[in-house]
Enzyme design. Structure first.
Site, PDB file in Angstrom:
ATOM      1  N   SER A 134       0.850  -1.186   0.000  1.00 49.49           N
ATOM      2  CA  SER A 134       0.000   0.000   0.000  1.00 49.49           C
ATOM      3  C   SER A 134       0.883   1.233   0.000  1.00 49.49           C
ATOM      4  O   SER A 134       2.071   1.160   0.369  1.00 49.49           O
ATOM      5  CB  SER A 134      -0.880  -0.007   1.256  1.00 49.49           C
ATOM      6  OG  SER A 134      -1.513   1.241   1.470  1.00 49.49           O
ATOM      7  N   TYR A 147      -2.701  -0.741  10.574  1.00 56.65           N
ATOM      8  CA  TYR A 147      -2.552  -1.114   9.158  1.00 56.65           C
ATOM      9  C   TYR A 147      -1.178  -0.716   8.646  1.00 56.65           C
ATOM     10  O   TYR A 147      -0.500  -1.502   7.966  1.00 56.65           O
ATOM     11  CB  TYR A 147      -3.644  -0.423   8.346  1.00 56.65           C
ATOM     12  CG  TYR A 147      -3.708  -0.834   6.892  1.00 56.65           C
ATOM     13  CD1 TYR A 147      -4.299  -2.030   6.511  1.00 56.65           C
ATOM     14  CD2 TYR A 147      -3.193  -0.002   5.896  1.00 56.65           C
ATOM     15  CE1 TYR A 147      -4.381  -2.402   5.175  1.00 56.65           C
ATOM     16  CE2 TYR A 147      -3.257  -0.369   4.562  1.00 56.65           C
ATOM     17  CZ  TYR A 147      -3.844  -1.562   4.202  1.00 56.65           C
ATOM     18  OH  TYR A 147      -3.916  -1.923   2.879  1.00 56.65           O
TER      19      TYR A 147
END
Length: 275
Positions: A134, A147
């Site tokens: 990501s 995350y």
């Protein structure tokens, strides 16, 4: 010519589902795994082979891969690790057990499946392992500590694996999407509600903005792209004779990757806090 095979995790929706459809259209034999039996049944109804793989369940990882290899005669050309979730909340409000839980899904399960796949690829003399990271594996963002931690760890583990696999016929590649149309916001809500006691937080007033972003449907982000943008990069990573070690997807990822290289930490923090 033998049809090439790929195992994709997290195929129930979003990036994984689009990749399954896109790669099948490109001629790949796609094993579109999901962590829920009902999602596997739905994909089988769409004509996919869909083994059950839950990253938090070691038996499902072993059995899901075994079913895939049984179907292919013991070979697998590519693995795309994709399944993950978010648990929003301030780091000071994040129970350590919440971190343990998210690392099981977002990192440890990936590692377990990857380790099982590597001997298969060694034996057949080729293979590609693609990990979906990501933009938050490149830079941090407030309220996303859990995350971000998993994606930073994934970046490091994947980089080391890529270096170690240089003396093998196995290629290791990272995909780094920014905002993509998917269900990560909706899927994060149960984890937020389970783990974050925001009413008791010293930041209780600040949670209003986070809760609004979580619960209120406000339409796509202005930089958001469809999952097909990721599938396009996956296809290049799978078919190029010399794939890139990492692929950026969306303008924010390109921008943050550039700013991380040229700015000091203090200056980058200022840019992120303004954004």
């Amino acid at each position: 010519m033998t049809q090439k095979s790929i195992l994709i995790t997290g195929s129930s929706s979003g990036i994984g589902l689009d990749a399954a459809h896109g790669l099948r259209a490109a001629g790949w034999r796609v094993f579109a795994s999901c962590r829920k039996a009902e999602d596997c049944e739905r994909l089988r109804g769409e004509g996919f082979e869909s083994p059950l793989i839950d990253y938090t369940d070691a038996d499902s990882i072993v059995n899901g891969l075994a079913a895939t290899l049984e179907a292919t005669g013991g070979t697998l050309d590519a693995l795309y690790n994709n399944g993950a979730y978010a648990c929003p909340g301030a780091v000071e409000d994040l129970p350590t057990d919440a971190l343990r839980a998210i690392f099981e899904t977002n990192l440890f399960g990936w590692h377990e499946l990857t380790r099982l796949v590597i001997p298969v690829m060694r034996a057949q003399g080729h293979g590609r392992i693609i990990n979906c990271s990501s933009v938050l594996g490149l830079v941090p963002l407030r309220w996303r500590g859990a995350y971000v931690a998993t994606k930073f760890a994934l970046e490091g583990l994947t980089d080391v694996l890529r270096l170690e696999m240089r003396d093998t016929p196995i290629l290791v590649i990272t995909i780094e999407p920014g905002p993509i149309t998917a269900k990560i916001r909706e899927n994060a809500i149960p984890h937020f509600e389970k783990w974050i006691d925001w009413q008791s937080s010293a930041r209780a007033a600040q949670y209003a903005e986070l809760r609004s972003r979580l619960y209120d449907e406000k339409g796509p982000d202005r930089f958001e792209m469809p999952p097909s943008a990721v599938t396009k990069k996956i296809l290049h990573a799978l078919t190029s004779t010399r794939p890139k070690p990492r692929y950026y997807v969306t303008h924010p990822t390109y921008l943050m990757g550039f700013l991380r290289r040229i700015l000091s930490t203090r200056m980058l923090d200022a840019v992120i806090l303004r954004g």
